[in-house]
Design an enzyme around this catalytic site. Structure first.
Site, short mmCIF file in Angstrom:
data_model
loop_
_atom_site.label_atom_id
_atom_site.label_comp_id
_atom_site.label_asym_id
_atom_site.label_seq_id
_atom_site.Cartn_x
_atom_site.Cartn_y
_atom_site.Cartn_z
N SER A 43 0.79 -1.24 0.00
CA SER A 43 0.00 0.00 0.00
C SER A 43 0.82 1.28 0.00
O SER A 43 0.24 2.37 -0.11
CB SER A 43 -0.95 0.01 1.20
OG SER A 43 -2.00 -0.91 1.01
N LYS A 76 0.15 3.72 -2.74
CA LYS A 76 -0.93 4.71 -2.66
C LYS A 76 -0.39 6.14 -2.59
O LYS A 76 -1.12 7.08 -2.89
CB LYS A 76 -1.82 4.42 -1.45
CG LYS A 76 -2.69 3.17 -1.58
CD LYS A 76 -3.55 2.97 -0.34
CE LYS A 76 -4.58 1.86 -0.53
NZ LYS A 76 -4.02 0.51 -0.41
N SER A 84 -5.96 2.85 4.68
CA SER A 84 -5.42 2.21 3.48
C SER A 84 -6.53 1.50 2.70
O SER A 84 -6.35 0.42 2.15
CB SER A 84 -4.32 1.20 3.84
OG SER A 84 -3.45 0.99 2.77
#
Length: 406
Positions: A85, A88, A143
């Site tokens: 993640s 991101k 997340s």
């Protein structure tokens, strides 16, 4: 696994250089090393300072000065690994400025139809109207892949967003990064590096909204009607959780975890007027190790590392006047392409030639088609970074004892 054929570099005006990694020493002979040739060398890179933490088990890490961009110490800076993640951050770098934070959006079933099974979720429901600010809180704090997919659909869809992210990575000179999905979930060929993730964080922190979201500890999130529920940031160095203390001076930025990719973390902290950036990828241990090793590197940087001389630099975006790195010597580039000891195949570190400054416009027109094709095939070069099917993501952290949390 089929090896894909490569489009003409001339025909795509540098698209291949941004999207596909080099796989042979012959190609590596014509590469550049983004950030400086020392970042392609084997082993720990540090100069002018001693006393680095002794228990750094991560497969890759990097510590840099946030203001000057000087890389103070690194290990496998350009090693290509699954980012989880932390990718991101690139999604936010690409999409964040496109929508006003007060804008409202009513979520549909179609917006959530392509969220991968096993994803971390903030709890978005079809039929509920959210502000853009709330969606970004879902991205940064929990997340939430559901929040990412809603924003991606607002941006014109997954394929368009992936193409724009790849173009953004090229502009940032983050050429280790290959984007397959906007959320960072495990997909064959989705890779980045400690160097690239640090570039994403440094660029993002210049945006007040990015900086504000990544440093938010808790927020109230819509549950339908007038009801809300509280969400907490999964960054343990920010909040102090699961046996860790909150790190003094921590700004953010983003943590990541999947059961296949392992733990990743990029953080930023300020002390005494100095801001340091740190990225740690894939430590040997689970749970808190990624945070502990990041904190240890930050402590060193604020302490004994003050005397460190740069072993490289975080380059500036091409669109902001950043200069491409000069060509690396063929012999060194070929050695790096072969992989440092213990790196395994597919872990080459030197960068490709940064061709095609006009890449962004081309990607927006041809990128979606290329992304769909890439997602239908596995690229042999990425074999070392591929996860097994059935990944589970837990909002960026692995619970003690191996449990997964959403």
């Amino acid at each position: 696994m089929r090896e894909c054929s490569r489009p003409s570099r001339r025909a795509l005006l540098g698209l291949t250089a941004a999207a596909l990694p080099l796989s042979t020493a012959t190609e590596a002979a014509a590469t550049t090393v983004i950030g400086g040739e020392r970042l392609a060398r084997n082993g720990v890179q540090v100069r002018g300072a001693s006393g680095l933490p002794g228990k750094l088990t991560a497969r890759s890490w990097l510590l840099a000065d946030g203001e000057s961009g000087e890389v103070l110490a690194s290990f496998g800076a350009h090693r290509r690994l699954a980012p989880a993640s932390t990718l991101k951050m690139l999604f936010a770098d690409t999409v964040l400025k496109k929508f006003d934070r007060t804008e409202h959006y009513k979520v549909t079933d179609a917006d959530l139809a392509d969220v991968p099974a096993g994803s971390s979720l903030v709890g978005i429901k079809p039929g509920i109207t959210y502000t853009v600010e709330q969606l970004w809180q879902g991205v940064f704090l929990r997340s939430g892949n559901d929040a990412v997919h809603v924003l991606a659909h607002m941006n014109g869809g997954i394929a368009r967003t992936v193409a724009e992210m790849q173009a953004k990575a090229a502009d940032l000179q983050a050429l280790d990064t290959h984007v397959v999905s906007p959320d960072g979930f495990d997909h064959p060929g989705q890779i980045s590096s400690a160097y690239d993730l640090t570039l994403f964080a440094r660029h993002g922190l210049k945006n007040p909204d990015f900086r504000g979201y990544c440093g938010t500890r808790t927020a109230d999130f819509p549950a339908g009607g007038k009801k809300t529920f509280q969400i907490q940031n999964t960054d343990r160095l920010l909040t102090g959780a699961w046996g860790l203390k909150a790190y003094d001076g921590l700004i953010g930025v983003k943590n990541g975890y999947t059961s296949n990719a392992g733990n990743t973390f990029t953080g930023a902290a300020t002390r005494g007027g100095r801001t340091l950036l740190v990225t740690v990828m894939h430590p040997a241990e689970g749970s808190n190790a990624v945070y502990e090793q990041a904190a240890a590197l930050l402590d060193w940087g604020f302490g004994r590392g003050r005397s460190a001389q740069a072993v490289g630099t975080l380059v500036e975006p091409l669109s902001e006047g950043g200069a491409s790195a000069s060509a690396a010597p063929a012999r060194k580039a070929a050695q790096a392409a072969a992989g440092a000891p213990g790196m395994g195949s597919g872990g080459s570190s030197p960068q490709r030639v940064a061709e095609g400054v006009g890449l962004t416009a081309l990607l927006l027109t041809a990128g979606a088609v290329m992304v769909v094709k890439r997602r239908r095939r596995a690229v042999a070069t990425y074999a070392a970074a591929e996860p097994e099917p059935g990944a589970v993501e837990d909002g960026g952290t692995a619970e003690p004892g191996g449990r997964h949390r959403r």
